[in-house]
Scaffold this motif. Structure first.
Motif, PDB file in Angstrom:
ATOM      1  N   ALA A  17       0.871  -1.238   0.109  1.00  0.00           N
ATOM      2  CA  ALA A  17      -0.076  -0.064  -0.012  1.00  0.00           C
ATOM      3  C   ALA A  17       0.851   1.167   0.010  1.00  0.00           C
ATOM      4  CB  ALA A  17      -0.967   0.214   1.174  1.00  0.00           C
ATOM      5  N   LYS A  18       1.900   1.245   0.658  1.00  0.00           N
ATOM      6  CA  LYS A  18       2.871   2.338   0.994  1.00  0.00           C
ATOM      7  C   LYS A  18       3.734   2.547  -0.191  1.00  0.00           C
ATOM      8  CE  LYS A  18       5.144   3.714   4.772  1.00  0.00           C
ATOM      9  NZ  LYS A  18       4.837   4.884   5.293  1.00  0.00           N
ATOM     10  N   GLY A  19       4.078   1.475  -0.932  1.00  0.00           N
ATOM     11  CA  GLY A  19       4.984   1.386  -2.066  1.00  0.00           C
ATOM     12  C   GLY A  19       6.594   1.644  -1.291  1.00  0.00           C
ATOM     13  N   PRO A 112       6.060  13.430   2.560  1.00  0.00           N
ATOM     14  CA  PRO A 112       6.187  13.806   3.726  1.00  0.00           C
ATOM     15  C   PRO A 112       5.118  13.047   4.570  1.00  0.00           C
ATOM     16  CG  PRO A 112       6.029  15.824   2.345  1.00  0.00           C
ATOM     17  CD  PRO A 112       5.911  14.481   1.636  1.00  0.00           C
ATOM     18  N   SER A 113       5.449  12.852   5.957  1.00  0.00           N
ATOM     19  CA  SER A 113       4.336  12.102   6.698  1.00  0.00           C
ATOM     20  C   SER A 113       2.985  12.667   6.830  1.00  0.00           C
ATOM     21  CB  SER A 113       5.010  11.683   7.891  1.00  0.00           C
ATOM     22  OG  SER A 113       6.181  11.046   7.976  1.00  0.00           O
ATOM     23  N   PRO A 114       1.900  12.081   6.958  1.00  0.00           N
ATOM     24  CA  PRO A 114       0.820  12.733   6.933  1.00  0.00           C
ATOM     25  C   PRO A 114       0.650  13.022   8.401  1.00  0.00           C
ATOM     26  CG  PRO A 114       0.497  10.531   6.947  1.00  0.00           C
ATOM     27  CD  PRO A 114       1.973  10.648   7.025  1.00  0.00           C
ATOM     28  N   ARG A 196      15.638   9.045   0.871  1.00  0.00           N
ATOM     29  CA  ARG A 196      15.416  10.283   0.668  1.00  0.00           C
ATOM     30  C   ARG A 196      13.878  10.467   0.897  1.00  0.00           C
ATOM     31  NH1 ARG A 196      13.361  14.124  -3.204  1.00  0.00           N
ATOM     32  NH2 ARG A 196      13.779  16.210  -2.968  1.00  0.00           N
ATOM     33  N   HIS A 197      13.732  11.215   2.047  1.00  0.00           N
ATOM     34  CA  HIS A 197      12.379  10.928   2.655  1.00  0.00           C
ATOM     35  C   HIS A 197      11.754  12.439   3.181  1.00  0.00           C
ATOM     36  CE1 HIS A 197      11.666   7.618   5.884  1.00  0.00           C
ATOM     37  NE2 HIS A 197      10.469   8.062   5.518  1.00  0.00           N
ATOM     38  N   TYR A 198      10.444  12.413   3.586  1.00  0.00           N
ATOM     39  CA  TYR A 198       9.939  13.729   4.153  1.00  0.00           C
ATOM     40  C   TYR A 198      10.090  14.740   2.979  1.00  0.00           C
ATOM     41  CZ  TYR A 198      11.620  11.193   8.066  1.00  0.00           C
ATOM     42  OH  TYR A 198      12.020  10.090   8.941  1.00  0.00           O
TER      43      TYR A 198
HETATM   44 MG    MG Z   1       7.241   6.901   7.761  1.00  0.00          MG
END
Ligand code: MG
Ligand code: AMP
Length: 309
Positions: A17-19, A112-114, A196-198
């Protein structure tokens, strides 16, 4: 985004679901302290002290796992990440689900996190069966992660619970050397911290220095782009200081709401379709550890330091 942490098939559905890459382990959420012992091989003394002080709350502990926790949940590792959240709705959901919910943030991997149910719908609306809307998130940045499997505990991800707050109750604690992101050859110990995140879609640079100098420099940089293509990430206190660009506030420096508003602000830039973002630094906030870690990751570590002159 939850599933049964003890069912290896559930983990696979969460990753899909998140990939999310399946080598990135999930955090197991519990809602009663007694649920910890069955899923870990041992509970070190320092973990007990931390749990007593900061659970329920935004602290995730890495412990040696027991056999009943499938490797699908832990990304193939022999350790398991455990957290006891303070949110009442989360607690009731965990208890109703049998006590062990593997749950990453409910965003598409890399975004980015929800921090609102709307963000979850935006990313995962078609991939999941139901969203429970518990209102705006309380804290905003993800939980602090601490590895307590060794004598000197190591913070793998800074969060709302700071290094000082932890050191106060268990003594010496270190920051994972891979966290700064400056030396690419030192990999972070939390597998998730290497991605690479957020990140917003636009390229972002953080400007750090004295307040007036930062505002002047951002104005100068922004002037090189059409007004609608340049985003400026500011705080409530400086929002009105800018004349050119799409200005968004992450929150108030005085009320310490930057941690809560950072991800919402980054998502706003995506909606505006800006191609470049200049951000004020938030290194002076008393929660700066977590804020600057996420901000610099979102900026791909691009930061400009202004001299005092
Ligand atoms: Mg997370
Ligand atoms: P999220 O679910 O999005 O909050 O991300 C969970 C974070 O916890 C990721 O950065 C993971 O790499 C980290 N994590 C989970 N389990 C472990 C573990 N056993 N050892 C180290 N890091 C972990």
């Amino acid at each position: 985004l939850g599933g049964n942490a003890l069912d290896e098939k559930a983990a696979g559905k969460i990753y899909a679901a998140k990939g999310r890459p399946s080598d990135n382990p999930l955090i197991v959420h519990i809602a009663e302290f007694d649920k910890l012992a069955p899923i870990v091989a041992e509970i070190p003394e320092k973990a007990k002290i931390l749990a007593e002080k900061y659970w329920p709350g935004p602290l995730t502990m890495i412990l040696p796992k027991a056999d009943i926790v499938p490797r699908e949940t832990t990304g193939g590792l022999d350790s398991v990440a455990v957290r006891f959240p303070s949110d009442r709705i989360a607690q009731e959901l965990i208890l109703a689900a049998g006590g062990y919910v593997a749950a990453p943030s409910a965003n598409t991997s890399g975004r980015p996190s929800p921090t609102t149910a709307g963000h979850v719908a935006e990313d995962l609306g078609d991939a999941i069966d139901m969203i429970i809307d518990g209102g705006l998130v309380g804290i905003g940045v993800e939980s602090t992660i601490i590895d307590v499997t060794e004598d000197t505990p190591t913070i793998l991800r800074p969060g709302h619970i700071t290094k000082n707050m932890i050191a106060k109750v268990i003594g010496t604690v270190q920051m994972d050397a891979g966290l700064s992101g400056l030396d690419q050859s030192v990999k972070p110990k939390a597998p998730g911290m290497k991605y690479r995140h957020y990140a917003p879609k636009a390229s972002m640079t953080v400007i750090q220095g004295k307040k007036e100098a930062v505002i002047r420099r951002i104005e100068e940089l922004a002037a090189e782009y059409p007004k609608e293509k340049v985003g400026i990430l500011a705080a409530d206190e400086t929002l009105s200081c800018y004349t050119h660009g799409q200005v968004v506030s992450a929150g108030s420096r005085n009320e310490h709401t930057i941690e809560q508003g950072l991800y919402r602000a980054l998502r706003e830039f995506d909606h505006m379709g800006v191609s470049v973002i200049f951000s004020e630094s938030f290194a002076d906030d008393d929660r700066s550890e977590a804020i600057m870690n996420r901000l610099l990751k979102a900026a791909g570590q691009k930061i400009e330091y202004l001299s005092d002159k």
